[in-house]
Write a protein that holds these residues in place. Sequence first.
Motif, PDB file in Angstrom:
ATOM      1  N   LYS A 169      -1.984  -7.278 -10.927  1.00 43.37           N
ATOM      2  CA  LYS A 169      -2.654  -6.306 -11.118  1.00 43.37           C
ATOM      3  C   LYS A 169      -2.295  -5.041 -11.650  1.00 43.37           C
ATOM      4  N   LEU A 170      -0.886  -4.671 -11.292  1.00 47.49           N
ATOM      5  CA  LEU A 170      -0.351  -3.420 -11.212  1.00 47.49           C
ATOM      6  C   LEU A 170       0.251  -3.521 -12.738  1.00 47.49           C
ATOM      7  N   LEU A 224      -7.915  -1.003  -5.201  1.00 42.28           N
ATOM      8  CA  LEU A 224      -8.436  -1.719  -6.046  1.00 42.28           C
ATOM      9  C   LEU A 224      -9.317  -2.889  -5.468  1.00 42.28           C
ATOM     10  N   GLN A 280       0.889  -1.293   0.021  1.00 41.12           N
ATOM     11  CA  GLN A 280      -0.083   0.181  -0.022  1.00 41.12           C
ATOM     12  C   GLN A 280       0.874   1.322  -0.045  1.00 41.12           C
ATOM     13  N   LEU A 303      -1.023  -8.792  -6.510  1.00 46.20           N
ATOM     14  CA  LEU A 303      -1.138  -7.420  -6.559  1.00 46.20           C
ATOM     15  C   LEU A 303      -0.236  -6.746  -7.727  1.00 46.20           C
ATOM     16  N   THR A 304       0.936  -7.680  -8.012  1.00 43.79           N
ATOM     17  CA  THR A 304       1.860  -7.194  -8.990  1.00 43.79           C
ATOM     18  C   THR A 304       1.167  -7.622 -10.287  1.00 43.79           C
ATOM     19  N   ILE A 357      -3.308   1.713  -5.091  1.00 39.59           N
ATOM     20  CA  ILE A 357      -3.453   0.248  -5.138  1.00 39.59           C
ATOM     21  C   ILE A 357      -4.618  -0.158  -4.060  1.00 39.59           C
ATOM     22  N   TYR A 364      -7.342  -5.758  -3.806  1.00 36.80           N
ATOM     23  CA  TYR A 364      -6.806  -5.448  -2.694  1.00 36.80           C
ATOM     24  C   TYR A 364      -7.666  -5.246  -1.501  1.00 36.80           C
ATOM     25  N   ASN A 401      -1.778  -1.443 -15.045  1.00 36.76           N
ATOM     26  CA  ASN A 401      -1.722   0.065 -14.908  1.00 36.76           C
ATOM     27  C   ASN A 401      -0.995   0.853 -16.063  1.00 36.76           C
ATOM     28  N   TYR A 409      -0.414   4.562  -7.462  1.00 33.80           N
ATOM     29  CA  TYR A 409      -1.331   4.000  -8.207  1.00 33.80           C
ATOM     30  C   TYR A 409      -2.333   3.515  -7.723  1.00 33.80           C
ATOM     31  N   PHE A 415       3.206   1.494  -3.388  1.00 38.46           N
ATOM     32  CA  PHE A 415       2.533   1.697  -4.839  1.00 38.46           C
ATOM     33  C   PHE A 415       1.219   2.632  -4.524  1.00 38.46           C
TER      34      PHE A 415
END
Length: 502
Positions: A366-367, A282, A271, A363-364, A279, A285, A370, A277, A274
């Motif tokens: 998902k990023l 999301l 959190q 999470l990565t 995060i 998240y 972006n 962005y 990132f």
Amino acid sequence: MQLPVGKISGEKLEAFFLQSIDYHIKSFHEILLGFEKVTLFDNIRNLVRSTDELINIPLELYDANECENFLKVSSDFSDAQNLQLIKSTCNILEIRFGTDVSQRFKDLFLMSFAINGAFSLQGTLKFLGELNLYNIENSIAYFQSRRIYLGTTLNLVSKISKGQKEFPYIDTINQILPGLEACLLNITTAYYNLVLNKCLPDFEMESNGKYLTGNYKYKHLENFFLEPERLSLIDQLELRQDLIGEIEMLETSYNKIFSFVEVANAMKSFQAAFKKYNIDELKVYKELNLFLVDIAVFVVDDYEIVLDKYEFNRINNKYKLLQLYLESDFYFDNLNSFAPFQKSENNYYSTVVLLQRFIYKTLTNKLLKNRSFQINSGFVFEDRVSEILKEKGFLLTEIVRIDRREFDVITIKDNKVYNFQCKNNFIDISTVSLNYNLIARNNNRLCRYYEKALLKEEEREYLIKKVTDIEEIKHFVVSRFPVISRNSRIINFNELDDWTLD
């Protein structure tokens, strides 16, 4: 499986390694099939915990001196002097982390000593390269490199094993590792040889009937056997500290190697690192946060999470965005899965290590979608490349723009200019499956793009000459994700530390 003799390439090479993959998957299934599944699952689960602890113990020791002494301890139980060192190490671990940790370490080390001797007699060590189990440091490297295969095996046990064969825990490595080495490692090796065969027209291998060697060496992992990433959490924390600030971590216990608190800290780190962005906005998240709250009551000994099938089904149905368990028994699906739970009978099991990996991957991934993350990850990558080049003696010019044209990393060494383009283009080279044709096409497309980029830099090198007043200029591309190319001016980032000028 019998190796061919002589040189092999092209269609024959492809046919051989496709057959090899099929053969070794079936062979490993046959190995698992004969075991009683509950006992095997419990034994491998305990082995995984022991290796997790071994890998992380150095991080929990008091200082560098204590860590160095720990890593140097040999696994030779036959040497009286070394046996005293092992006993002393066990005593230290017992005082610091408790009797159970000390006993697991002793059992693992004893098994490692036995299998290392067997590997030596069988000639297996020749295939392992620099990996072995001679001492703690080498054992950590070995088990780190085999972590994914032990996890894959644990995923498959309850889906495949149907036999009656049982063995005590102390015999687990002896029962499992030979098959893992002979089958699972060969599957991965076969896959990458198939990729190489499609990427390089001149790729060939030569065999004497015992060993098979190729005319190109490819390294797809980074240090400590980690997969390459567009922007890792570590890179963000180290190179963008000014954007992150202080992270208020929850306190962990000094006398435990693992703690469920670490899972919460992983979420806090993501959190904070990132937040640019959004995060924490999301949906995935938010689901992860609620999921972790839900399972906290099922944590055992601050390491393991155990749910019966009713609780698991309730939680699994509640969090639709999270794949918590993989039903498939297909080998490649299980190898590439990062679902955190494994099933045995009516219970589902996970660990704080698997949960942290699950959080990280979820999470990565998902990023990666972006756009802002994609762009900024390139700038962080340039900083990391600059850092390494500076350590190698290159002078950073800090030139980023000439006549409104952008450059990545322009350096000077020995009165020559070295111009590095940093390419952060994603290619899924770490997912091992039967998609080698697709991966090869993506690889070749990237390599063509990189070669065009080099030509483009040559065409505008007059700009660099104008600013630096240096005539001799060399151009390179540094690829964040390792590509397969014979172009010496294309440098894979995972080899940059060892890269030298010809």
